[in-house]
Design an enzyme around this catalytic site. Structure first.
Site, PDB file in Angstrom:
ATOM      1  N   ALA A   8      62.237 -85.730  -0.232  1.00  0.00           N
ATOM      2  CA  ALA A   8      62.493 -87.176  -0.357  1.00  0.00           C
ATOM      3  C   ALA A   8      62.004 -87.894   0.891  1.00  0.00           C
ATOM      4  O   ALA A   8      62.732 -88.629   1.532  1.00  0.00           O
ATOM      5  CB  ALA A   8      63.986 -87.422  -0.568  1.00  0.00           C
ATOM      6  N   ALA A 220      39.012 -86.573   2.000  1.00  0.00           N
ATOM      7  CA  ALA A 220      39.230 -88.028   2.077  1.00  0.00           C
ATOM      8  C   ALA A 220      39.785 -88.387   3.448  1.00  0.00           C
ATOM      9  O   ALA A 220      39.302 -89.307   4.118  1.00  0.00           O
ATOM     10  CB  ALA A 220      40.194 -88.474   0.971  1.00  0.00           C
ATOM     11  N   CYS A 273      49.184 -87.383   9.368  1.00  0.00           N
ATOM     12  CA  CYS A 273      48.251 -86.607   8.542  1.00  0.00           C
ATOM     13  C   CYS A 273      46.817 -86.446   9.046  1.00  0.00           C
ATOM     14  O   CYS A 273      46.253 -85.364   8.879  1.00  0.00           O
ATOM     15  CB  CYS A 273      48.232 -87.190   7.134  1.00  0.00           C
TER      16      CYS A 273
END
Ligand code: NAD
Ligand code: UGA
Length: 469
Positions: A8, A220, A273
């Protein structure tokens, strides 16, 4: 249909909230082992700051959207299980500092296997190394006691960006679903595609094989980060030549083949990331023997580190080669505006660099708590994902002050460093701030958001990234 999502966090929460909002006929349960996080999702103080998220959650929560720690019940009842757990960089052992740590993913897979009494579609939402689906498939099939239970694994990477998550989820450029080219694989792809088609035009839901989907996500992020490192490299050249990086970016961005997005020079990219995924890509390349390919992508991370160091050196160099005992006001600690997330924020490295030279950093960010700043400033690189981090770098904390406001942070300061591009920083009364500062007063704009001419008129010495000095 019932969907469960393990994890979550920044992805699991908003993604599932959007599915629940757009698919009232589907029950969606978001699961986490972190009870505090689940309690926050069930309150009106959500665990993450994301514009528009509270409204989406409030519209669906209690109707068909639920947040729970009861993992076994909800996994067992689900038809589709998304896995959106963290996949940080490994901090020890083989591949430390590069490879993805799949501990949480493996834990989730074992949890699914032991709680499954019916066949399920398992959706990789986390960003993972290419071929992870194969490894996870083995964990799932060999840990499930009921041989009639089948797991079909899909890769459905998430492309949302923080700060714009709701609009990215509402109108994504594309949704990508990778799966096996088998009858059950095709059926699983169709089932997931139908979920998204409740609000996304079908031509925007792309399908491909599993490995292409896994690799497309890493690619990406690598391409996006590469653009930032490229423009940041040019920003250094601009400062040496009198060119202006914003003019250069505008000139190249009007070429439709290049495009005008993601060309803002900055103090460096941050976020949980980009660095992690590029290092992960490099590691995958190295493990299959593609050393040159790995080195090529590694340069994107090196250039980012260089940009952060260059900024620190510029600040220290401009302030007469020493910032010892000088107060420096830090405007912004989050890795970008409109988020309270500080994972891998360039502000950590910049503040540590300044403190190493003796500066006292007075940090102000509208969305980042003092506890988070203290934690970040005392956590070794890559360790932020660990619940019990070691306080080995706590010497930095002695030189950290928290500004209760930007005005508070600048009182008596020798310099202001803008490290996050919060819109509100543009509207401050810099004349009043100047009066409160030690002279000469400096501004180092690491995001190029301020009116530099106006600041110079006030009396500031201004350094702007990639601009004539
Ligand atoms: P996060 O750390 O915010 O959330 C992950 C959650 O998973 C945590 O709350 C953790 O407690 C929970 N978790 C871990 N193991 C669990 C288990 N066994 N059972 C139940 N819960 C468990 O991470 P995030 O930012 O949401 O990222 C998740 C994944 O999505 C990562 O792979 C990341 O690379 C990828 N991703 C992130 C973003 C982003 O903007 N943050 C965007 C696209 C993709
Ligand atoms: C990024 C990608 O944009 C998402 O598509 C992806 O899903 C996500 O990573 C992920 O996999 O986690 P995010 O990190 O949330 O999203 O934010 P970005 O807007 O991409 O910004 C990343 C960093 O680059 C920030 O520090 C930002 O300030 C910096 N940046 C961005 C620049 O320095 N210049 C730019 O022109 C754009």
């Amino acid at each position: 249909m019932k969907i469960a999502c393990i994890g979550a966090g920044y992805v699991g929460g908003p993604t599932m909230a959007m599915i629940a909002l757009k698919c009232p006929h589907i029950e969606v349960v978001v699961l986490d082992i972190n009870e505090e996080r689940i309690n926050a999702w069930n309150s009106d103080t959500l665990p993450i700051y994301e514009p528009g998220l509270l409204e989406v959650v409030q519209a669906a929560r209690g109707r068909n959207l639920f947040f729970s720690t009861d993992t076994s019940k909800h996994i067992s009842e689900a038809d589709i299980v998304f896995v959106s757990v963290n996949t940080p960089t490994k901090t020890s052992g083989i591949g430390a500092g590069k490879a993805a740590d799949l501990t949480y993913w493996e834990g989730a897979a074992r949890m699914i296997a032991s709680n499954s009494k019916s066949s399920k579609i398992i959706v990789e939402k986390s960003t993972v190394p290419v071929k992870t689906a194969e490894a996870i498939g083995k964990v799932l099939s060999r840990n499930c006691s009921d041989p009639s239970v089948q797991f079909e694994i899909l890769s459905n990477p998430e492309f949302l960006a923080e700060g714009t998550a709701i609009q990215d989820l509402m109108k994504p450029d594309r949704v990508l679903i990778g799966g096996s080219d088998t009858p059950s694989g095709r059926a699983a792809i169709k089932a997931l595609k139908e979920v998204y088609e409740n609000w996304i035009p079908s031509e925007r839901v792309l399908t491909c094989n599993l490995w292409s989907a896994e690799l497309a996500k890493l690619t990406a992020n690598a391409f996006l980060a590469q653009r930032i490192s490229s423009i940041n490299a040019i920003s250094a050249l601009c400062e040496e030549t009198g060119a202006d990086v914003q003019q250069v970016a505008h000139a190249i961005g009007t070429d439709s083949r290049i495009g005008n997005k993601f060309l803002n020079a900055s103090v460096g990219f941050g976020g949980s990331c980009f660095q992690k995924d590029i290092l992960n890509l490099c590691y995958v390349c190295e493990t299959v023997g593609l050393k040159e390919v790995a080195e090529y992508w590694y340069q994107v991370v090196s250039m980012n580190d260089h940009q952060k160091n260059r900024f620190v050196e510029r600040v220290i160099g401009s302030m007469f080669n020493s910032v010892k005992n000088k107060k420096v006001a830090i405007f912004g600690f989050a890795f970008k505006k409109d988020t309270g997330d500080t994972r891998e924020t360039p502000a950590i490295d910049v503040c540590k660099g300044l403190i190493q030279d003796g500066a006292i950093c007075a940090i102000y960010d509208p969305e980042v708590s003092p506890e988070m700043i203290f934690r970040d400033m005392s956590t070794p690189k890559f360790e932020w994902d660990k619940p019990n981090y070691t306080k080995s770098a706590s010497r930095f904390l002695e030189n950290v002050l928290i500004g209760s406001s930007a005005e508070d942070a600048v009182k008596g300061a020798h310099a202001i460093c803008v490290l996050t591009e919060w819109d509100r920083f543009k509207d401050y009364d810099y004349k009043a701030m100047y009066e409160q500062m030690s002279k000469p007063a400096f501004v180092f704009d690491g995001r190029n958001i301020l009116d530099h001419d106006k600041l110079r008129e006030i009396g500031f010495i201004v350094y702007a990234l990639g601009k004539p000095l």
